[in-house]
Motif scaffolding. Sequence first.
Motif, PDB file in Angstrom:
ATOM      1  N   ALA A 288       0.845  -1.196   0.000  1.00  0.00           N
ATOM      2  CA  ALA A 288       0.000   0.000   0.000  1.00  0.00           C
ATOM      3  C   ALA A 288       0.877   1.242   0.000  1.00  0.00           C
ATOM      4  O   ALA A 288       2.076   1.146   0.220  1.00  0.00           O
ATOM      5  N   VAL A 289       0.273   2.388  -0.254  1.00  0.00           N
ATOM      6  CA  VAL A 289       1.057   3.622  -0.171  1.00  0.00           C
ATOM      7  C   VAL A 289       0.488   4.529   0.904  1.00  0.00           C
ATOM      8  O   VAL A 289      -0.685   4.439   1.265  1.00  0.00           O
ATOM      9  N   ARG A 290       1.336   5.398   1.390  1.00  0.00           N
ATOM     10  CA  ARG A 290       0.924   6.358   2.401  1.00  0.00           C
ATOM     11  C   ARG A 290       0.695   7.699   1.695  1.00  0.00           C
ATOM     12  O   ARG A 290       1.485   8.102   0.843  1.00  0.00           O
ATOM     13  N   CYS A 291      -0.385   8.364   2.047  1.00  0.00           N
ATOM     14  CA  CYS A 291      -0.662   9.659   1.442  1.00  0.00           C
ATOM     15  C   CYS A 291      -0.220  10.763   2.382  1.00  0.00           C
ATOM     16  O   CYS A 291      -0.302  10.607   3.595  1.00  0.00           O
ATOM     17  N   LEU A 292       0.207  11.859   1.800  1.00  0.00           N
ATOM     18  CA  LEU A 292       0.520  13.025   2.623  1.00  0.00           C
ATOM     19  C   LEU A 292      -0.802  13.586   3.150  1.00  0.00           C
ATOM     20  O   LEU A 292      -1.677  13.936   2.361  1.00  0.00           O
ATOM     21  N   PRO A 293      -0.966  13.680   4.482  1.00  0.00           N
ATOM     22  CA  PRO A 293      -2.229  14.214   5.004  1.00  0.00           C
ATOM     23  C   PRO A 293      -2.440  15.661   4.553  1.00  0.00           C
ATOM     24  O   PRO A 293      -1.567  16.504   4.736  1.00  0.00           O
ATOM     25  N   LEU A 294      -3.576  15.906   3.927  1.00  0.00           N
ATOM     26  CA  LEU A 294      -3.898  17.241   3.416  1.00  0.00           C
ATOM     27  C   LEU A 294      -5.409  17.435   3.518  1.00  0.00           C
ATOM     28  O   LEU A 294      -6.155  16.469   3.385  1.00  0.00           O
ATOM     29  N   PRO A 295      -5.849  18.687   3.715  1.00  0.00           N
ATOM     30  CA  PRO A 295      -7.292  18.922   3.659  1.00  0.00           C
ATOM     31  C   PRO A 295      -7.820  18.484   2.286  1.00  0.00           C
ATOM     32  O   PRO A 295      -7.149  18.700   1.271  1.00  0.00           O
ATOM     33  N   SER A 296      -8.998  17.875   2.281  1.00  0.00           N
ATOM     34  CA  SER A 296      -9.455  17.295   1.016  1.00  0.00           C
ATOM     35  C   SER A 296      -9.656  18.361  -0.061  1.00  0.00           C
ATOM     36  O   SER A 296      -9.448  18.105  -1.240  1.00  0.00           O
ATOM     37  N   ASN A 324       8.348  10.460   0.018  1.00  0.00           N
ATOM     38  CA  ASN A 324       7.856   9.081  -0.135  1.00  0.00           C
ATOM     39  C   ASN A 324       6.356   8.931   0.068  1.00  0.00           C
ATOM     40  O   ASN A 324       5.869   7.815   0.226  1.00  0.00           O
ATOM     41  N   GLN A 325       5.636  10.022   0.098  1.00  0.00           N
ATOM     42  CA  GLN A 325       4.190   9.942   0.259  1.00  0.00           C
ATOM     43  C   GLN A 325       3.506  10.446  -1.002  1.00  0.00           C
ATOM     44  O   GLN A 325       4.036  11.302  -1.701  1.00  0.00           O
ATOM     45  N   LEU A 326       2.329   9.904  -1.241  1.00  0.00           N
ATOM     46  CA  LEU A 326       1.578  10.289  -2.427  1.00  0.00           C
ATOM     47  C   LEU A 326       0.723  11.503  -2.120  1.00  0.00           C
ATOM     48  O   LEU A 326       0.006  11.537  -1.118  1.00  0.00           O
ATOM     49  N   ILE A 327       0.795  12.516  -2.986  1.00  0.00           N
ATOM     50  CA  ILE A 327      -0.077  13.680  -2.824  1.00  0.00           C
ATOM     51  C   ILE A 327      -1.300  13.505  -3.699  1.00  0.00           C
ATOM     52  O   ILE A 327      -2.427  13.637  -3.274  1.00  0.00           O
ATOM     53  N   THR A 328      -1.053  13.180  -4.958  1.00  0.00           N
ATOM     54  CA  THR A 328      -2.167  12.835  -5.820  1.00  0.00           C
ATOM     55  C   THR A 328      -1.681  12.022  -7.005  1.00  0.00           C
ATOM     56  O   THR A 328      -0.490  12.007  -7.321  1.00  0.00           O
ATOM     57  N   LEU A 329      -2.626  11.351  -7.628  1.00  0.00           N
ATOM     58  CA  LEU A 329      -2.320  10.528  -8.786  1.00  0.00           C
ATOM     59  C   LEU A 329      -3.465  10.702  -9.765  1.00  0.00           C
ATOM     60  O   LEU A 329      -4.625  10.503  -9.411  1.00  0.00           O
ATOM     61  N   VAL A 330      -3.147  11.137 -10.964  1.00  0.00           N
ATOM     62  CA  VAL A 330      -4.175  11.241 -11.999  1.00  0.00           C
ATOM     63  C   VAL A 330      -3.823  10.217 -13.057  1.00  0.00           C
ATOM     64  O   VAL A 330      -2.656  10.094 -13.443  1.00  0.00           O
ATOM     65  N   HIS A 343       5.670   1.873  -5.878  1.00  0.00           N
ATOM     66  CA  HIS A 343       6.812   1.757  -4.967  1.00  0.00           C
ATOM     67  C   HIS A 343       8.132   1.894  -5.717  1.00  0.00           C
ATOM     68  O   HIS A 343       9.081   2.502  -5.219  1.00  0.00           O
ATOM     69  N   LEU A 344       8.197   1.331  -6.905  1.00  0.00           N
ATOM     70  CA  LEU A 344       9.435   1.456  -7.686  1.00  0.00           C
ATOM     71  C   LEU A 344       9.659   2.903  -8.114  1.00  0.00           C
ATOM     72  O   LEU A 344      10.791   3.378  -8.149  1.00  0.00           O
ATOM     73  N   ILE A 345       8.569   3.598  -8.414  1.00  0.00           N
ATOM     74  CA  ILE A 345       8.687   5.010  -8.781  1.00  0.00           C
ATOM     75  C   ILE A 345       9.155   5.822  -7.564  1.00  0.00           C
ATOM     76  O   ILE A 345      10.047   6.661  -7.669  1.00  0.00           O
ATOM     77  N   ILE A 346       8.560   5.541  -6.426  1.00  0.00           N
ATOM     78  CA  ILE A 346       8.966   6.226  -5.194  1.00  0.00           C
ATOM     79  C   ILE A 346      10.446   5.955  -4.916  1.00  0.00           C
ATOM     80  O   ILE A 346      11.208   6.859  -4.570  1.00  0.00           O
ATOM     81  N   ASN A 347      10.846   4.719  -5.124  1.00  0.00           N
ATOM     82  CA  ASN A 347      12.255   4.365  -4.916  1.00  0.00           C
ATOM     83  C   ASN A 347      13.174   5.115  -5.882  1.00  0.00           C
ATOM     84  O   ASN A 347      14.227   5.613  -5.501  1.00  0.00           O
ATOM     85  N   ALA A 426       2.303  20.999   5.203  1.00  0.00           N
ATOM     86  CA  ALA A 426       1.946  19.632   5.599  1.00  0.00           C
ATOM     87  C   ALA A 426       3.200  18.798   5.849  1.00  0.00           C
ATOM     88  O   ALA A 426       3.234  17.940   6.728  1.00  0.00           O
ATOM     89  N   LEU A 427       4.244  19.058   5.074  1.00  0.00           N
ATOM     90  CA  LEU A 427       5.488  18.309   5.246  1.00  0.00           C
ATOM     91  C   LEU A 427       6.221  18.722   6.522  1.00  0.00           C
ATOM     92  O   LEU A 427       6.890  17.911   7.158  1.00  0.00           O
TER      93      LEU A 427
END
Lengths: 552, 102
Positions: A288-296, A324-330, A343-347, A426-427
């Motif tokens: 799984a991935v962890r998201c950066l906590p942000l107001p929706s 290493n956290q996901l902010i958004t993905l389109v 995960h490979l992209i994050i790496n 947020a960071l």
Amino acid sequence: MDGGGSDRSQTPSYDSDVPEPGAGGTVILAPTDSYADLTQGWQGSLHEIRRPRHSSGTISEITNRSKPELAGEKQEREKDGELKDKLNELQVTDDEDLSLTSSDETTASKEDEKEGGQTAAVSSGPSASGLTVIESDSEENVQTEAWRSQRKHIFVLSEAGKPIYSRYGKEDKLVTIMGVMQALVSFLQDGNDSLRCLVAGKHKFVFLNRENLNLVAVAKTEDSYHQLLFQLTYVYNQIISVLTYTQLNKIFKQRRNYDLRRLLTGSEKFIDNLLHLMDHEPSFLLGAVRCLPLPSSTRENIAQSIVQNANVKDLVFAILLANNQLITLVRMKKYFLHPSDLHLIINLVNASESFKAAESWTPICLPKFDASGFLHAYVSYLDPGCQTCLLLLTVDRDMFFTLSECRQKIVDRLNRYNCLTAITEALARTSYSISQVGIADLRHFMYKSKSTAQYTSPELDAPYTTKEEQERLFGLYLYLHHRIHSSARPLKILFHVGANETLLGWMTSGFELYTVFGPLVTKTQAITSINKLLKWIKREEDRLFILNAPTF
Amino acid sequence: MKQIEAKIVVLGSQGVGKTSVVTRYVTQTYKHVSPTIGASFFTCKVTIGDYRVKMSVWDTAGQERFRSMAPMYYRKANAAMLVYDISNKDSFDDIKMWVNGK
Ligand SMILES: Nc1nc2c(ncn2[C@@H]2O[C@H](COP(=O)(O)OP(=O)(O)OP(=O)(O)O)[C@@H](O)[C@H]2O)c(=O)[nH]1
Ligand SMILES: [Mg+2]
């Protein structure tokens, strides 16, 4: 003392009609089960990755789909040819190159090489068989105490037994030991059997045999057999990510004895980094991935900035990462990104300083997406502090300048709405501490929403503030995860009282929850607590998870 | 003042110092750099006589696995800068390969 969920009255329950916390209306990542990657591996299949054909890979599907119509037979063939050309141009070797390499072994120099302080150069490359050259150096290297005491060794060798990668120590000093490994593997293969695991004292030896490559883990860590196998699969995928399956296969079909280090020069650091991340970040274990906590609303705004300004043909994924956290993905409609590809992209981003210097353009193969070819990634940090990294992945290798313009427009809109500042803030804040959750005696937890392949976990607070304690906590999670996903006896719930803490793990069809309590908690208290915890996560889900999956 | 655009590609074996040269020129400072992944794109403006030159520079990666991508960059370039490491003869011999295109 384990309570494997035998006592009905004391098991928690979750209404399966209600979506689990973190489950959005639309799926952003391909959903995963733990070890999803391995389900075939367990059956001992040597060919887990389907044999990709150029004409049917996902990349060619996209390339073809966006070409003007007129789908005559002939035209189809032309399109295929065109794609093949594209792929060929990216293939690093040609036959001439390959034939040169027998005498000319490129030694992959590892900068961070410190093991044993050996400096003597290997005068002759490993011999053709890879088994017969025994240098005194190699013996010494293996015998150094520092090398032997490493907790988790990882080796990659070719089917011919040639060293390709070693996590510690220079591969070319390890010819003998790799030769022994290869001998073990092929001895069993000759009998149509396969070697999976050996246990010797505190060490586990785990083997993963893939077409062309054999991977071996030698570990005296908490990791279970399946967890180590899973990590080896990641290492294999990392190599595919650099070379593509097609190229790897082609190389070894042409020359069984090829020295792959030549093509992996400079990529060892990605494997090193991946192994480090896997020992510290639960995202790999959880799939799984962890998201950066942000107001929706902020996250929505960021996604809109990308959707509106990067809506260009052939763009498959736009990914925004920070720390290493996901902010958004389109994503392009119809196509999903698999968490292990992410995960490979994050790496890649985590291990490359060079993206901080300038906009970059690099080929990358995502094995789950399409192992047969490369996508092209536009990579650029959006802020001067180089924290927020944008990746735009396309099938068109001539799109750099188009994407560079998109980036500028995205940044303009993000600045107009103060989104980059929001990300920086947020960071700078810690994500959240366990005390904010406000549940007595709950020390730490990991919660994964299965349908969206995202997880959340609090910061590491006391007592998990030292490196030793953090590693011990990670070991507890490894244990809990292992027990729950045990292939022999999978559990829905596990209550485990340890010396220093009590663990409670709970699987449902929607989520996986791993909790760590103080040592004195009772089972009833713990169950009351996790019900409270689920309510808390539900309340916070807007901030902690990406609930809407925008598409182009 | 006349404007011209110059497209430059920087080629050479890995670790010879391509990125160091480019960043030194573009940022006027020397800083420690990391191996390039794929290729990096730099721009910079200089004035030469009556001309304002907008330079766009593709700094390519020397690693073997990226070698086949080089044509993508030099195909469209006005000039190529071939870089070698003066303390490494192999990197000098490699220059031939870039000149001959093989
Ligand atoms: N001693 C010395 N070191 C240098 C010089 N130029 C660069 N270096 C060092 O050599 C190493 C490689 O330099 P890079 O600029 O990354 O080389 P590159 O050609 O861009 O390498 P790739 O991107 O991998 O192809 C770095 O550690 C630099 O600091 C120089 O003139 N003298
Ligand atoms: Mg460079």
